[in-house]
Design a protein around this motif. Structure first.
Motif, mmCIF file in Angstrom:
data_model
loop_
_atom_site.group_PDB
_atom_site.id
_atom_site.type_symbol
_atom_site.label_atom_id
_atom_site.label_comp_id
_atom_site.label_asym_id
_atom_site.label_seq_id
_atom_site.Cartn_x
_atom_site.Cartn_y
_atom_site.Cartn_z
ATOM 1 N N PHE A 135 0.824 -1.203 0.000
ATOM 2 C CA PHE A 135 0.000 0.000 0.000
ATOM 3 C C PHE A 135 0.861 1.258 0.000
ATOM 4 O O PHE A 135 0.649 2.177 -0.800
ATOM 5 N N SER A 136 1.838 1.343 0.906
ATOM 6 C CA SER A 136 2.627 2.567 1.051
ATOM 7 C C SER A 136 3.499 2.844 -0.170
ATOM 8 O O SER A 136 3.878 3.998 -0.405
ATOM 9 N N SER A 137 3.833 1.818 -0.958
ATOM 10 C CA SER A 137 4.667 2.015 -2.144
ATOM 11 C C SER A 137 3.843 2.226 -3.412
ATOM 12 O O SER A 137 4.421 2.461 -4.494
ATOM 13 N N ASP A 138 2.521 2.176 -3.312
ATOM 14 C CA ASP A 138 1.660 2.394 -4.474
ATOM 15 C C ASP A 138 1.763 3.856 -4.933
ATOM 16 O O ASP A 138 1.950 4.768 -4.120
ATOM 17 N N THR A 139 1.604 4.080 -6.222
ATOM 18 C CA THR A 139 1.766 5.435 -6.762
ATOM 19 C C THR A 139 0.649 6.376 -6.343
ATOM 20 O O THR A 139 0.893 7.550 -6.017
ATOM 21 N N TRP A 140 -0.596 5.898 -6.303
ATOM 22 C CA TRP A 140 -1.742 6.799 -6.142
ATOM 23 C C TRP A 140 -2.504 6.638 -4.837
ATOM 24 O O TRP A 140 -2.999 7.637 -4.299
ATOM 25 N N PRO A 142 -1.818 6.083 -1.506
ATOM 26 C CA PRO A 142 -1.464 6.851 -0.315
ATOM 27 C C PRO A 142 -1.750 8.344 -0.443
ATOM 28 O O PRO A 142 -2.255 8.981 0.483
ATOM 29 N N LEU A 143 -1.413 8.920 -1.615
ATOM 30 C CA LEU A 143 -1.645 10.363 -1.762
ATOM 31 C C LEU A 143 -3.139 10.663 -1.891
ATOM 32 O O LEU A 143 -3.606 11.724 -1.456
ATOM 33 N N LEU A 144 -3.903 9.727 -2.470
ATOM 34 C CA LEU A 144 -5.351 9.922 -2.557
ATOM 35 C C LEU A 144 -5.967 9.995 -1.167
ATOM 36 O O LEU A 144 -6.724 10.919 -0.853
ATOM 37 N N TRP A 145 -5.615 9.031 -0.299
ATOM 38 C CA TRP A 145 -6.161 9.033 1.057
ATOM 39 C C TRP A 145 -5.687 10.260 1.840
ATOM 40 O O TRP A 145 -6.441 10.846 2.618
ATOM 41 N N GLY A 146 -4.431 10.653 1.636
ATOM 42 C CA GLY A 146 -3.925 11.839 2.328
ATOM 43 C C GLY A 146 -4.671 13.091 1.933
ATOM 44 O O GLY A 146 -5.045 13.909 2.791
ATOM 45 N N CYS A 147 -4.914 13.264 0.637
ATOM 46 C CA CYS A 147 -5.646 14.444 0.164
ATOM 47 C C CYS A 147 -7.107 14.403 0.607
ATOM 48 O O CYS A 147 -7.703 15.446 0.889
ATOM 49 N N VAL A 148 -7.688 13.209 0.658
ATOM 50 C CA VAL A 148 -9.053 13.081 1.181
ATOM 51 C C VAL A 148 -9.100 13.559 2.627
ATOM 52 O O VAL A 148 -10.028 14.272 3.041
ATOM 53 N N ALA A 360 4.149 11.661 0.420
ATOM 54 C CA ALA A 360 3.688 10.273 0.231
ATOM 55 C C ALA A 360 4.539 9.569 -0.811
ATOM 56 O O ALA A 360 4.939 8.405 -0.632
ATOM 57 N N TRP A 361 4.822 10.244 -1.910
ATOM 58 C CA TRP A 361 5.667 9.651 -2.945
ATOM 59 C C TRP A 361 7.080 9.380 -2.434
ATOM 60 O O TRP A 361 7.711 8.390 -2.805
ATOM 61 N N SER A 362 7.596 10.272 -1.569
ATOM 62 C CA SER A 362 8.989 10.160 -1.131
ATOM 63 C C SER A 362 9.243 8.937 -0.254
ATOM 64 O O SER A 362 10.389 8.498 -0.124
ATOM 65 N N VAL A 363 8.182 8.388 0.360
ATOM 66 C CA VAL A 363 8.348 7.173 1.169
ATOM 67 C C VAL A 363 7.688 5.977 0.487
ATOM 68 O O VAL A 363 7.489 4.939 1.107
ATOM 69 N N GLY A 364 7.356 6.148 -0.785
ATOM 70 C CA GLY A 364 6.687 5.070 -1.501
ATOM 71 C C GLY A 364 7.176 4.922 -2.923
ATOM 72 O O GLY A 364 8.316 4.527 -3.166
ATOM 73 N N ALA A 365 6.341 5.309 -3.855
ATOM 74 C CA ALA A 365 6.602 5.039 -5.261
ATOM 75 C C ALA A 365 7.822 5.763 -5.810
ATOM 76 O O ALA A 365 8.492 5.257 -6.723
ATOM 77 N N PHE A 366 8.134 6.941 -5.289
ATOM 78 C CA PHE A 366 9.275 7.721 -5.789
ATOM 79 C C PHE A 366 10.221 8.026 -4.631
ATOM 80 O O PHE A 366 10.377 9.178 -4.215
ATOM 81 N N ASP A 367 10.849 6.986 -4.118
ATOM 82 C CA ASP A 367 11.709 7.165 -2.948
ATOM 83 C C ASP A 367 13.012 7.888 -3.263
ATOM 84 O O ASP A 367 13.861 8.073 -2.391
ATOM 85 N N SER A 368 13.166 8.324 -4.536
ATOM 86 C CA SER A 368 14.332 9.139 -4.890
ATOM 87 C C SER A 368 14.124 10.610 -4.519
ATOM 88 O O SER A 368 15.066 11.402 -4.611
#
Length: 450
Positions: A135-140, A142-148, A360-368
Motif C-alpha cells: 500500500f505505502s509504495s503504491d503510486t496513487w 497513499p496520496l489519494l487518502w492523504g488528500c481526502v 507520500a511519494w517520497s516514502v513510496g513510489a518515488f523514494d528518490s
C-alpha cells in the motif's frame, strides 16, 4: 471582519485538547514508552508536562488572548513591530509543514479503516507486513487518502469556530474517549494482560537516566503541540472570563489521561500475545493488526470489530489535530489578506495537499525524492520536530517571560487580578528559567550534542 469565539467553556477545553490529542498520544506515546522502560518513563513524562507543558501552554494562551488575532499579528501587537513578530510567522509555517506530512500518516489510517471494514487487515504476520509495504509504495493510493483527509479537515474549518471547530470537537472528543475505553477494557481482559498493565503502571526506577528524561521532555513537547502557534490561535478565540491556568491544567490532564489510556489499550494486548512493547513506529500498521489477529482471532467477529474501532480511533485522533493546524494558516490569511474564510482555507488546503503528495511519494513510489539524504517526509518531520518546534517554544517563553510588559502578563494570567495571583511568581520562574533550559536541552539532544 468580525472574529469568531468559542461558544462554551467545554467547547474550549475539547477543541484545545483536541489540538494536542492526536497520533502523538495514541501512536507515539505508547511506542516511546515501550522503548524507554514503561512506568518510569510515564512518571518522568508527567513531571515534564507539569514543568514544561502547562507553563509553555500558558505563554501561548497569554499571547493569543491578548492579541485577539492570528498568531503573526498577535506577536506583532505585543512586540510593537519588533522582530519578535517572526515567532508568529514561524508557528504558521511550522503548522502548515506538519499538516502536509501528517496528512500522509492520517491517510494511512483512513486506508486501514477502510481495509478493516472489508476485512483486509486480518491475516497472518507475513500478509500484514506485505499489505503495508504494498500500500505505502503504491503510486496513487497513499496520496489519494492523504488528500481526502486534508479535504475532510477543510470542510470542518470553513464552517468557522463555533459551527465547525467547536462542534466537531464536541463530537470527536467524546467518541474518541468512548472508543479508547472500549478498546482498553477489551485489551485488559485478555490472558496475561496484567503484565502489560504492570509494565505501564509499576515503575522500575533503574530505567531512569538522562537519555530517558530527554525523551520524555521531547514527548511532552510533541504531545501538547508547543511551538506550532496552535494554542496561540485558539486562545485568540477565548473570551475574557476564561481562567487560563485552569484551562491549561484541564487540557494537560485530559491529554495525559488519553495517553495513559492508549498505553492501557496497547501494552496488555501486546504482552498477551508475546509481542515486545518496544516495536517502535511500525506499531500501529504492522504490529497491532497482528496483535488483534492473535488476541481475538478465536472469535473472528470480535477481531473484526476491534480492528475497525481501533482505526476509527486513529482517524478521529488525527482529525482533531489536523483541524487545529489548518486553522492557524486559515486565520492568518483571513485576517492578513482580508479574505473570506473559504478562500483562505483553500490556500492552506492547496499547499498542504501538494506537500502531502510529494511526502507520500517520497516514502513510496518515488523514494528518490530526498532532501539531505532522507525522504522528503522524514526531512519535514526532522525539520519541524528537531528545529522549528523547539525554536518557536523557546522564543515564546523568552518573549513572554522577559519582553512582554509584566503588567500585561499579570493581567492575562490572573484575569486582571481576580484569580490565580498566588501562582503568578511561580509561573514567571518557570517561563524565565525552567522552560527555556528544558527546551535548550531538548534542542541539543535532537542535534546529538548531548
Amino acid at each position: 471582519m468580525a472574529r469568531g469565539n468559542f461558544g462554551s467553556k467545554i467547547g474550549i477545553i475539547l477543541a484545545t485538547a483536541g489540538s494536542a490529542v492526536g497520533l502523538g498520544n495514541v501512536w507515539r506515546f505508547p511506542y516511546m514508552t515501550g522503548q524507554n522502560g514503561g512506568a518510569a518513563f510515564l512518571l518522568v513524562y508527567i513531571g515534564c508536562i507539569l514543568l514544561l507543558g502547562i507553563p509553555g501552554m500558558l505563554c501561548e494562551f497569554i499571547v493569543g488572548r491578548h492579541g485577539q488575532s492570528n498568531a503573526a499579528k498577535a506577536y506583532d501587537k505585543l512586540s510593537g513591530g519588533r522582530p519578535w513578530k517572526l515567532i508568529g510567522y514561524l508557528g504558521i509555517l511550522t503548522a502548515t509543514i506538519i499538516l502536509g506530512f501528517y496528512a500522509v500518516v492520517a491517510g494511512w489510517c483512513l486506508e486501514y479503516l477502510f481495509a478493516s471494514l472489508t476485512g483486509r487487515t486480518l491475516g497472518d504476520a507475513d500478509y500484514i507486513q506485505n499489505y503495508f509495504a504494498e500500500f505505502s509504495s503504491d503510486t496513487w493510493h497513499p496520496l489519494l487518502w492523504g488528500c481526502v483527509f486534508v479535504m475532510i479537515t477543510h470542510m470542518v474549518v470553513i464552517r468557522g469556530v463555533r459551527k465547525g471547530i467547536e462542534q466537531a470537537s464536541k463530537l470527536l472528543m467524546p467518541v474518541l474517549m468512548v472508543l479508547l475505553l472500549i478498546l482498553m477494557i477489551a485489551s485488559c481482559s485478555l490472558p496475561n494482560a496484567i503484565e502489560g498493565i504492570r509494565f505501564l503502571l509499576m515503575p522500575d526506577f533503574s530505567k531512569v537516566n538522562g537519555q530517558m528524561a530527554l525523551e520524555a521532555l521531547g514527548q511532552a513537547f510533541f504531545s501538547l503541540s508547543l511551538g506550532t502557534a496552535v494554542l496561540c490561535t485558539y486562545a485568540s478565540y477565548f473570551t475574557r472570563d476564561i481562567n487560563l491556568l485552569r484551562s491549561s491544567s484541564q487540557i494537560a490532564i485530559l491529554d495525559t489521561f488519553i495517553a495513559i489510556l492508549s498505553g492501557l489499550m496497547i501494552f496488555p494486548a501486546a504482552f498477551s500475545v508475546g509481542i515486545s512493547p518496544d516495536s517502535g513506529p511500525s506499531l500501529i500498521f504492522i504490529t497491532l493488526p497482528n496483535v488483534f489477529q492473535q488476541a481475538f482471532g478465536s472469535i473472528p467477529a470480535l477481531a473484526y470489530v476491534i480492528s475497525i474501532m481501533f482505526y476509527a480511533l486513529l482517524v478521529f485522533a488525527a482529525l482533531t489535530s489536523t483541524i487545529s493546524m489548518h486553522e492557524i494558516g486559515t486565520a492568518f490569511f483571513t485576517e492578513e489578506l482580508n479574505l473570506p474564510r473559504e478562500k483562505a482555507a483553500w490556500i492552506i488546503t492547496g499547499v498542504a495537499s501538494v506537500l502531502c503528495i510529494f511526502c507520500a511519494w517520497s516514502v513510496g513510489a518515488f523514494d528518490s525524492i530526498k532532501v539531505m539524504g532522507v525522504s522528503l517526509m522524514d526531512f519535514c518531520d526532522m525539520l519541524t520536530a528537531n528545529f522549528m518546534l523547539p525554536l518557536g517554544a523557546l522564543l515564546t517563553c523568552l518573549f513572554v517571560g522577559w519582553y512582554v510588559p509584566k503588567q500585561i502578563v499579570f493581567g492575562e494570567f490572573t484575569n486582571d487580578g481576580t484569580t490565580n495571583t498566588m501562582f503568578f511568581s511561580l509561573f514567571l520562574i518557570a517561563v524565565r528559567y525552567i522552560c527555556p533550559l528544558s527546551i535548550v536541552l531538548i534542542f541539543l539532544h535532537q542535534l546529538g550534542v548531548i
